[in-house]
Design a protein around this motif. Structure first.
Motif, PDB file in Angstrom:
ATOM      1  N   SER A 112      23.094  46.058  59.891  1.00  0.00           N
ATOM      2  CA  SER A 112      24.403  46.640  60.144  1.00  0.00           C
ATOM      3  C   SER A 112      25.488  45.566  60.208  1.00  0.00           C
ATOM      4  O   SER A 112      25.215  44.434  60.599  1.00  0.00           O
ATOM      5  CB  SER A 112      24.336  47.413  61.468  1.00  0.00           C
ATOM      6  OG  SER A 112      25.280  48.453  61.445  1.00  0.00           O
ATOM      7  N   TYR A 113      26.703  45.960  59.857  1.00  0.00           N
ATOM      8  CA  TYR A 113      27.840  45.021  59.829  1.00  0.00           C
ATOM      9  C   TYR A 113      28.316  44.717  61.237  1.00  0.00           C
ATOM     10  O   TYR A 113      28.657  45.622  62.007  1.00  0.00           O
ATOM     11  CB  TYR A 113      28.974  45.647  59.007  1.00  0.00           C
ATOM     12  CG  TYR A 113      30.267  44.848  59.009  1.00  0.00           C
ATOM     13  CD1 TYR A 113      30.472  43.822  58.094  1.00  0.00           C
ATOM     14  CD2 TYR A 113      31.281  45.129  59.924  1.00  0.00           C
ATOM     15  CE1 TYR A 113      31.653  43.086  58.093  1.00  0.00           C
ATOM     16  CE2 TYR A 113      32.475  44.404  59.935  1.00  0.00           C
ATOM     17  CZ  TYR A 113      32.649  43.392  59.022  1.00  0.00           C
ATOM     18  OH  TYR A 113      33.820  42.670  59.018  1.00  0.00           O
ATOM     19  N   ALA A 143      31.453  54.269  62.008  1.00  0.00           N
ATOM     20  CA  ALA A 143      31.459  53.198  63.009  1.00  0.00           C
ATOM     21  C   ALA A 143      30.586  53.607  64.179  1.00  0.00           C
ATOM     22  O   ALA A 143      30.562  54.777  64.576  1.00  0.00           O
ATOM     23  CB  ALA A 143      32.885  52.936  63.481  1.00  0.00           C
ATOM     24  N   GLN A 144      29.868  52.655  64.724  1.00  0.00           N
ATOM     25  CA  GLN A 144      29.013  52.900  65.878  1.00  0.00           C
ATOM     26  C   GLN A 144      29.160  51.750  66.847  1.00  0.00           C
ATOM     27  O   GLN A 144      29.595  50.669  66.461  1.00  0.00           O
ATOM     28  CB  GLN A 144      27.540  52.958  65.446  1.00  0.00           C
ATOM     29  CG  GLN A 144      27.188  54.119  64.535  1.00  0.00           C
ATOM     30  CD  GLN A 144      27.129  55.461  65.253  1.00  0.00           C
ATOM     31  OE1 GLN A 144      27.343  55.538  66.478  1.00  0.00           O
ATOM     32  NE2 GLN A 144      26.862  56.520  64.507  1.00  0.00           N
ATOM     33  N   GLY A 196      20.677  46.316  68.634  1.00  0.00           N
ATOM     34  CA  GLY A 196      21.059  47.098  67.469  1.00  0.00           C
ATOM     35  C   GLY A 196      20.870  48.593  67.659  1.00  0.00           C
ATOM     36  O   GLY A 196      20.917  49.360  66.699  1.00  0.00           O
ATOM     37  N   GLU A 197      20.642  49.011  68.908  1.00  0.00           N
ATOM     38  CA  GLU A 197      20.509  50.448  69.172  1.00  0.00           C
ATOM     39  C   GLU A 197      21.883  51.061  69.411  1.00  0.00           C
ATOM     40  O   GLU A 197      22.757  50.420  70.002  1.00  0.00           O
ATOM     41  CB  GLU A 197      19.633  50.682  70.416  1.00  0.00           C
ATOM     42  CG  GLU A 197      18.213  50.207  70.248  1.00  0.00           C
ATOM     43  CD  GLU A 197      17.578  49.759  71.571  1.00  0.00           C
ATOM     44  OE1 GLU A 197      16.373  49.483  71.545  1.00  0.00           O
ATOM     45  OE2 GLU A 197      18.296  49.667  72.606  1.00  0.00           O
ATOM     46  N   VAL A 198      22.026  52.305  68.962  1.00  0.00           N
ATOM     47  CA  VAL A 198      23.310  52.984  69.097  1.00  0.00           C
ATOM     48  C   VAL A 198      23.569  53.369  70.551  1.00  0.00           C
ATOM     49  O   VAL A 198      22.701  53.925  71.219  1.00  0.00           O
ATOM     50  CB  VAL A 198      23.346  54.252  68.208  1.00  0.00           C
ATOM     51  CG1 VAL A 198      24.626  55.057  68.457  1.00  0.00           C
ATOM     52  CG2 VAL A 198      23.247  53.860  66.738  1.00  0.00           C
ATOM     53  N   LEU A 228      30.169  48.657  61.661  1.00  0.00           N
ATOM     54  CA  LEU A 228      30.481  49.631  60.618  1.00  0.00           C
ATOM     55  C   LEU A 228      29.168  49.859  59.894  1.00  0.00           C
ATOM     56  O   LEU A 228      28.556  48.912  59.394  1.00  0.00           O
ATOM     57  CB  LEU A 228      31.583  49.090  59.708  1.00  0.00           C
ATOM     58  CG  LEU A 228      32.871  48.765  60.490  1.00  0.00           C
ATOM     59  CD1 LEU A 228      33.857  47.979  59.652  1.00  0.00           C
ATOM     60  CD2 LEU A 228      33.527  50.040  61.018  1.00  0.00           C
ATOM     61  N   THR A 229      28.734  51.097  59.884  1.00  0.00           N
ATOM     62  CA  THR A 229      27.343  51.350  59.538  1.00  0.00           C
ATOM     63  C   THR A 229      27.116  51.868  58.124  1.00  0.00           C
ATOM     64  O   THR A 229      25.976  52.059  57.724  1.00  0.00           O
ATOM     65  CB  THR A 229      26.720  52.320  60.569  1.00  0.00           C
ATOM     66  OG1 THR A 229      27.607  53.428  60.744  1.00  0.00           O
ATOM     67  CG2 THR A 229      26.535  51.632  61.913  1.00  0.00           C
ATOM     68  N   SER A 230      28.176  52.112  57.382  1.00  0.00           N
ATOM     69  CA  SER A 230      28.017  52.446  55.958  1.00  0.00           C
ATOM     70  C   SER A 230      29.011  51.610  55.173  1.00  0.00           C
ATOM     71  O   SER A 230      30.072  51.268  55.695  1.00  0.00           O
ATOM     72  CB  SER A 230      28.344  53.917  55.685  1.00  0.00           C
ATOM     73  OG  SER A 230      27.613  54.761  56.515  1.00  0.00           O
ATOM     74  N   PRO A 231      28.714  51.296  53.913  1.00  0.00           N
ATOM     75  CA  PRO A 231      29.678  50.528  53.115  1.00  0.00           C
ATOM     76  C   PRO A 231      30.939  51.340  52.857  1.00  0.00           C
ATOM     77  O   PRO A 231      30.884  52.569  52.798  1.00  0.00           O
ATOM     78  CB  PRO A 231      28.919  50.265  51.810  1.00  0.00           C
ATOM     79  CG  PRO A 231      27.860  51.318  51.742  1.00  0.00           C
ATOM     80  CD  PRO A 231      27.505  51.666  53.155  1.00  0.00           C
TER      81      PRO A 231
END
Ligand code: WT7
Length: 650
Positions: A499-500, A450-451, A457-459, A469-472
């Protein structure tokens, strides 16, 4: 830039150093005692989830763990399993058949105690009965039931034969039920004559009958006899539950399901008036809920678990049915209201069944606080060892009350952030491992990335922004039923498919803890339930008196948010209390009592941006009294114009 989020007291709290360590005894015996899971997941996230999936019974192993064609995921590709087998057969084979699965209590005091063997028998029979009615793998079955054990049987019977269930909360209206049935094209409806709520019988079948006037896909219904109320049974369509299960075999072979076969569709509000049918599949979902139940609720064979949610919400799917039952839990299911016959009903249930793990919502906790400390104080709550919260941000004051008055300083509190879409808990502290901070959900679970992202869309390392949530992850939604475009646009459209987008505003502190600030879209969280502003607006304009409506969620001490509706009446209709009541009832009939506005404010104009978007922030400020002393000023178009200029600049 930080997103626009409703202002809360979080800013001040971020700097507070109120931190609670889990009690030592809890730490020593916890299912998760150290950081090794986090480390494994960090090393290889996909392999980590494969280890988790192995906690389940697969009739055929998968050939590929993850196929990620962003934003479409497939987990455990080629693997075969059955959800009902994993929740029942497996435990019986492991000699847990005599273990209590369900301790059910009706609101009127009725009791039913069911072992895993008994649930297994009921599920097998119902599965066979559903098959006799012509339901096959892939067919949709709508479930519209009160909180009775049959709700669990129905869900597991569907999953046993590979039918896709779509549970509709029993508080929803005929119209809401109709829309969901039609969208899912359900062939069968499982319902009841009624259920008890605050002492009276709710006439579910009558509501279902109204819905069924406009649902051509429904061929049959199965009706549970719960209240014994007189109901109309339509010849050839309606069948009593106790009749259909009478003459069927006791065993039904579980259908071998592909990991990616549909398990259920569950409708949740979107930013338009049309609810989204969130699709979950079998292998990944079950992996997510099975492991998170084990980690977060620290479930042990001797525990008595109680999640107070309704099976009509995702919390009931994941943490009454599939999570606890795939872990062979013993759990309490209660039919009715927390204040019937008295305000200590929940505490009496905890005392009576020796509940050890209790999972409820902040809105309930705030109501208990208001009712007074004497209600829990009068019950023996010493069986409790862990408390959970879900559904909306829990304010630190309510957290402290929960920790002190219910947990009596002994029980860790897990504040669990997740969504219908995520299927399983994503962000929380682990009860035997992490320090707790009242008001913060904590950190992403192992295997969850999560980010916080900004508009571009920058962290963002520590400040505020949008949760992503940045990975499935295995239990992620696989889409929106029959609407892949809406799936892409709603969840992946914000940052060009990268990204989600969860729809939540959040901040992260120096320790990496997430502090949730509420929704950043047009979804309200009313008593923890997702309700879209558009849905309520369209219910309002459906009334013949209403020309236009604008709806906002405003702060409410108990419900978190309450619904305020700004309404422009058509010529010839009178403002006033009577009209207000009519409109409130109209919304309750169209959607359900949970969507009833708490305030109707009559105006001459609804402020909109140049592109025609309702200026909800302005309306929120008005409704919460920050902008104008007197909302009637909105009746003056000149004032509205002035305000608009101010907000357009901002
Ligand atoms: C939305 C999802 C998760 C099951 C019940 C609700 C809010 C949920 C928390 C929490 C802060 C929370 C979010 C989320 N939410 N839990 N612990 N802290 N916010 O499921 O109806 O799909 O609603 O509920 O805003 O997006 P849902």
């Amino acid at each position: 830039m930080s997103p626009h989020v409703p202002k809360t007291e979080v800013d001040d709290l971020l700097h507070e150093d109120r931190v609670f360590e889990p009690p030592l005894v809890f730490k020593n015996n916890a299912n998760v005692k150290d950081h090794s899971l986090y480390k494994q997941a960090q090393k290889n996230r996909v392999m980590f989830w494969e280890q988790c999936a192995k906690r389940l019974h697969w009739s055929k192993p998968w050939s590929k763990a993850l196929q990620w064609d962003k934003p479409f995921a497939k987990w455990f590709v080629g693997g075969k399993l059955n959800a009902s087998y994993n929740c029942l057969d497996r435990h019986i084979k492991a000699n847990f058949g005599k273990k209590t699965a369900i301790l059910w209590e009706g609101e009127n005091g009725d009791e039913r105690k069911l072992t895993y063997e008994e649930v297994y028998l009921e599920v097998n029979k119902l599965a066979n009965a559903i098959k006799v009615l012509g339901i096959n793998k892939g067919d949709r079955v709508a479930i519209y039931l009160p909180m009775v054990p049959e709700a669990v049987f129905a869900m597991l019977a569907c999953s046993r034969i590979g039918a896709v269930h779509t549970v509709v909360f029993g508080g929803f209206s005929a119209e809401a039920l109709k829309d969901r049935i039609n969208d899912a094209q359900a062939k069968l409806l499982i319902t009841a004559d009624g259920g008890y709520r605050r002492g009276s019988a709710v006439a579910l079948k009558a509501t279902a009958d109204a819905a069924l006037l406009h649902t051509p896909s429904i061929q049959d219904t199965i009706v549970v006899k719960r209240t014994g109320a007189e109901v109309a049974m339509k010849e050839g369509r309606d069948h009593w539950y106790h009749d259909v299960v009478r003459h069927v075999p006791n065993y039904c072979q579980p259908e071998e399901m592909d990991s990616e076969d549909l398990l259920f569709i569950l409708y949740t509000s979107g930013t338009t008036g049309k609810p989204k049918g969130i699709v979950h599949t079998t292998g990944g979902y079950l992996t997510g809920v099975n492991s998170t139940t084990h980690w977060v609720f620290d479930l042990k064979p001797s525990d008595v678990f109680w999640c107070t949610a309704d099976v009509g919400w995702v919390t009931g799917h994941s943490y009454i049915v599939y999570g606890p039952m795939s872990n062979a839990a013993t759990q309490v299911i209660y039919e009715g209201a927390p204040d019937h016959p008295q305000r200590d009903r929940f505490w009496k249930i905890i005392e009576k069944y020796k509940v050890s793990i209790f999972y409820t919502a902040p809105t309930a906790i705030r109501a208990f606080m208001k009712w007074g400390d004497e209600w829990p104080a009068g019950s023996d709550l010493s069986s409790l060892r862990l408390l959970g919260s879900v559904g909306e941000p829990i304010n630190p004051e309510a957290w402290m009350w929960y920790y002190e008055q219910i947990g009596r300083h002994r029980c860790p509190v897990v504040d669990t952030w997740w969504q219908t879409e995520t299927g399983a808990i994503m962000i929380t502290t682990l009860p035997g491992l992490s320090a707790m901070k009242p008001g913060s959900a904590g950190v992403p679970l192992p295997g969850v990335d999560a980010q916080i992202l900004n508009e571009q869309g920058e962290v963002i390392a520590h400040g505020g922004g949008f949760l992503s949530l940045t990975s499935p992850w295995p239990s992620m939604l696989r889409g929106i039923w029959r609407d892949p475009e809406r799936y892409q646009q709603t969840y992946w459209g914000k940052w060009e498919g990268k990204s989600y987008f969860a729809g939540d505003g959040t901040k992260r502190d120096q320790d990496g803890y997430f502090w949730f600030l509420g929704r950043v879209d047009d979804i309200m969280l009313v008593a923890g339930h997702n309700i879209s502003t558009a849905e309520v607006e369209s219910a309002l304009v459906d009334n013949h008196m209403v020309a236009e409506a604008a709806v906002v969620g405003v702060r409410d001490d108990i419900k978190g948010q309450a619904i305020a509706a700004f309404v422009i009446l058509k010529e010839g209709h009178k403002r006033g209390q009577e009209t207000e009541e009519v409109l409130k009832n109209h919304v309750a009939t169209k959607i359900g009592a949970i969507a009833r506005p708490s305030r109707v404010i009559f105006t001459a104009d609804v402020p909109k941006t140049r592109s025609g978007k309702i200026m909800r922030r302005l309306l929120r400020d008005v409704a919460e009294g920050r902008m104008l002393g007197d909302v009637t000023t909105l009746a003056d178009p000149a004032v509205v114009a002035l305000l608009k200029d101010k907000y357009d600049e901002a």
